[in-house]
Scaffold this active site. Structure first.
Site, PDB file in Angstrom:
ATOM      1  N   ARG A 128       5.429   4.780  13.429  1.00 19.44           N
ATOM      2  CA  ARG A 128       6.351   4.558  14.528  1.00 19.44           C
ATOM      3  C   ARG A 128       7.590   3.830  13.998  1.00 19.44           C
ATOM      4  O   ARG A 128       7.555   3.204  12.937  1.00 19.44           O
ATOM      5  CB  ARG A 128       5.707   3.700  15.615  1.00 19.44           C
ATOM      6  CG  ARG A 128       4.406   4.241  16.206  1.00 19.44           C
ATOM      7  CD  ARG A 128       3.827   3.224  17.186  1.00 19.44           C
ATOM      8  NE  ARG A 128       2.615   3.683  17.842  1.00 19.44           N
ATOM      9  CZ  ARG A 128       1.378   3.408  17.425  1.00 19.44           C
ATOM     10  NH1 ARG A 128       1.205   2.672  16.324  1.00 19.44           N
ATOM     11  NH2 ARG A 128       0.327   3.840  18.088  1.00 19.44           N
ATOM     12  N   LYS A 149       0.983  -1.232  16.888  1.00 15.12           N
ATOM     13  CA  LYS A 149       1.151  -1.822  18.215  1.00 15.12           C
ATOM     14  C   LYS A 149      -0.015  -2.747  18.537  1.00 15.12           C
ATOM     15  O   LYS A 149      -1.152  -2.478  18.160  1.00 15.12           O
ATOM     16  CB  LYS A 149       1.247  -0.705  19.259  1.00 15.12           C
ATOM     17  CG  LYS A 149       2.498   0.138  19.131  1.00 15.12           C
ATOM     18  CD  LYS A 149       2.449   1.365  20.014  1.00 15.12           C
ATOM     19  CE  LYS A 149       2.448   1.013  21.488  1.00 15.12           C
ATOM     20  NZ  LYS A 149       2.519   2.212  22.337  1.00 15.12           N
ATOM     21  N   HIS A 169      10.169  10.138  16.538  1.00 15.54           N
ATOM     22  CA  HIS A 169       8.891  10.333  17.217  1.00 15.54           C
ATOM     23  C   HIS A 169       8.395  11.766  17.058  1.00 15.54           C
ATOM     24  O   HIS A 169       7.190  12.003  16.936  1.00 15.54           O
ATOM     25  CB  HIS A 169       9.006   9.976  18.692  1.00 15.54           C
ATOM     26  CG  HIS A 169       7.686   9.689  19.337  1.00 15.54           C
ATOM     27  ND1 HIS A 169       6.878   8.636  18.966  1.00 15.54           N
ATOM     28  CD2 HIS A 169       7.014  10.332  20.332  1.00 15.54           C
ATOM     29  CE1 HIS A 169       5.782   8.625  19.700  1.00 15.54           C
ATOM     30  NE2 HIS A 169       5.835   9.648  20.523  1.00 15.54           N
ATOM     31  N   ARG A 181       6.706  12.047  13.856  1.00 16.06           N
ATOM     32  CA  ARG A 181       5.328  11.545  13.973  1.00 16.06           C
ATOM     33  C   ARG A 181       4.428  12.627  14.568  1.00 16.06           C
ATOM     34  O   ARG A 181       3.279  12.798  14.149  1.00 16.06           O
ATOM     35  CB  ARG A 181       5.322  10.283  14.835  1.00 16.06           C
ATOM     36  CG  ARG A 181       3.968   9.614  15.030  1.00 16.06           C
ATOM     37  CD  ARG A 181       4.191   8.212  15.606  1.00 16.06           C
ATOM     38  NE  ARG A 181       3.069   7.735  16.397  1.00 16.06           N
ATOM     39  CZ  ARG A 181       2.007   7.110  15.900  1.00 16.06           C
ATOM     40  NH1 ARG A 181       1.893   6.912  14.600  1.00 16.06           N
ATOM     41  NH2 ARG A 181       1.037   6.685  16.712  1.00 16.06           N
ATOM     42  N   HIS A 213      -4.266   5.283  17.129  1.00 17.17           N
ATOM     43  CA  HIS A 213      -4.465   5.411  18.572  1.00 17.17           C
ATOM     44  C   HIS A 213      -5.800   4.807  19.000  1.00 17.17           C
ATOM     45  O   HIS A 213      -6.799   4.940  18.284  1.00 17.17           O
ATOM     46  CB  HIS A 213      -4.444   6.885  18.995  1.00 17.17           C
ATOM     47  CG  HIS A 213      -3.084   7.494  18.975  1.00 17.17           C
ATOM     48  ND1 HIS A 213      -2.856   8.841  18.775  1.00 17.17           N
ATOM     49  CD2 HIS A 213      -1.849   6.936  19.128  1.00 17.17           C
ATOM     50  CE1 HIS A 213      -1.563   9.079  18.817  1.00 17.17           C
ATOM     51  NE2 HIS A 213      -0.942   7.942  19.026  1.00 17.17           N
ATOM     52  N   TYR A 233      -0.431  14.464  20.664  1.00 13.88           N
ATOM     53  CA  TYR A 233       0.420  14.539  19.481  1.00 13.88           C
ATOM     54  C   TYR A 233       0.143  15.772  18.620  1.00 13.88           C
ATOM     55  O   TYR A 233       0.965  16.134  17.790  1.00 13.88           O
ATOM     56  CB  TYR A 233       0.221  13.296  18.605  1.00 13.88           C
ATOM     57  CG  TYR A 233       0.898  12.047  19.116  1.00 13.88           C
ATOM     58  CD1 TYR A 233       1.921  11.446  18.387  1.00 13.88           C
ATOM     59  CD2 TYR A 233       0.517  11.459  20.311  1.00 13.88           C
ATOM     60  CE1 TYR A 233       2.546  10.297  18.840  1.00 13.88           C
ATOM     61  CE2 TYR A 233       1.131  10.314  20.773  1.00 13.88           C
ATOM     62  CZ  TYR A 233       2.148   9.732  20.042  1.00 13.88           C
ATOM     63  OH  TYR A 233       2.766   8.594  20.505  1.00 13.88           O
TER      64      TYR A 233
END
Length: 286
Positions: free
Chosen positions: A155, A181, A235, A238, A261, A270
């Protein structure tokens, strides 16, 4: 009626001079502390408080005078996308859940807000031509950003925070420790060429800047988008990484771990199903 006292609160990501009632300004501090105590990411904290500042500025109603009708009017009278509306609804529900739980309000006006599901995303992997354009940019710094997004699946925030101390040597080669994250860590293998490039960099952040010593995620995003053809972003690189990784072994769990994730359901958004798999499925039904 006397107008509520206004306090000017500025944020570099908001329009300059956004003013909110003092009653709101004095509550956002404790609310932010509560979010941090719950180990919410800084990105989540920013998003929640941004939505609340906009709500306060647009409605001009003190936080604990807000009713369900005020919330419904705010959510229902604007031409937002379903994704945006769902995100703002979540911010209001979190804030008023906190206000009720901490005794600041006797009732929770957000409790009865209409429910709806967020839209399901669709894989949008950047094509080979977009990646080639990114790799052809004249700025070596941006070329490295493109490479990290496209071949490591990072990211923009992860790219911005990457440090040479995150390089790890294993029996199988070099890998990169990624700070994801929610302070979650994951380790992703590097292709040999990229490993050589990273090992040759001066010690420190890969992309030095003014935000705690490194560039901001938003600036990384801006630089990469400018290097790609219109419509393609970091993105979507990704997404390309996720789809290509899935094509290798059709192992969705492996792709989930590589992307960092929490849920396979997110990973599925994705990963584009390879065309040959679709053709084989159709042929089998013929």
């Amino acid at each position: 009626m006397t107008k509520p006292l206004r306090l000017v609160v500025t944020n570099p990501r908001m329009r300059s001079g956004t003013a909110i009632p003092l009653a709101w300004a004095t509550q956002l501090g404790p609310f932010t502390a509560w979010l941090r105590a719950g180990h919410r990411s800084e990105r989540t904290i920013y998003l929640r408080t941004y939505h609340l500042r906009r709500f306060a500025d647009e409605t001009r109603v003190d936080p604990f005078d807000v009713t369900t009708e005020v919330l419904v009017d705010h959510l229902g009278s604007r031409a937002w996308s379903k994704t945006t509306r769902h995100s703002i609804r979540a911010s209001l529900r979190v804030f008023y859940g906190w206000a009720h739980a901490t005794g600041r309000m006797m009732t929770n006006p957000a409790h009865l807000l209409p429910t709806f599901s967020p839209p399901l995303g669709q894989p949008r992997p950047a094509p080979a031509s977009a990646l080639a354009a990114g790799r052809a940019t004249g700025d070596p710094r941006v070329r490295l950003m493109v490479e990290l997004a496209a071949t490591v699946g990072m990211r923009c925030g992860e790219v911005a925070h990457a440090h040479t101390s995150d390089l790890r040597e294993t029996l199988d080669g070099w890998s990169l420790l990624i700070h994801g994250k929610g302070s979650k860590l994951r380790t992703v293998p590097l292709n040999p060429g990229l490993a050589v490039t990273l090992r040759a960099l001066p010690r420190g952040y890969l992309f030095p800047g003014q935000v705690d010593g490194h560039l901001s995620a938003s600036y990384v995003s801006k630089l990469v988008s400018a290097a790609l053809p219109d419509g393609w972003t970091a993105h979507t690189l990704r997404h390309r990484f996720a789809s290509a990784s899935y094509s290798a072994d059709r192992d969705i769990r492996a792709v989930q771990l590589l992307l960092g994730h929490a849920s396979v359901a997110t990973t599925q958004v994705y990963t584009a199903v390879p065309d040959d798999a679709l053709r084989r499925a159709v042929a089998a039904a013929a």
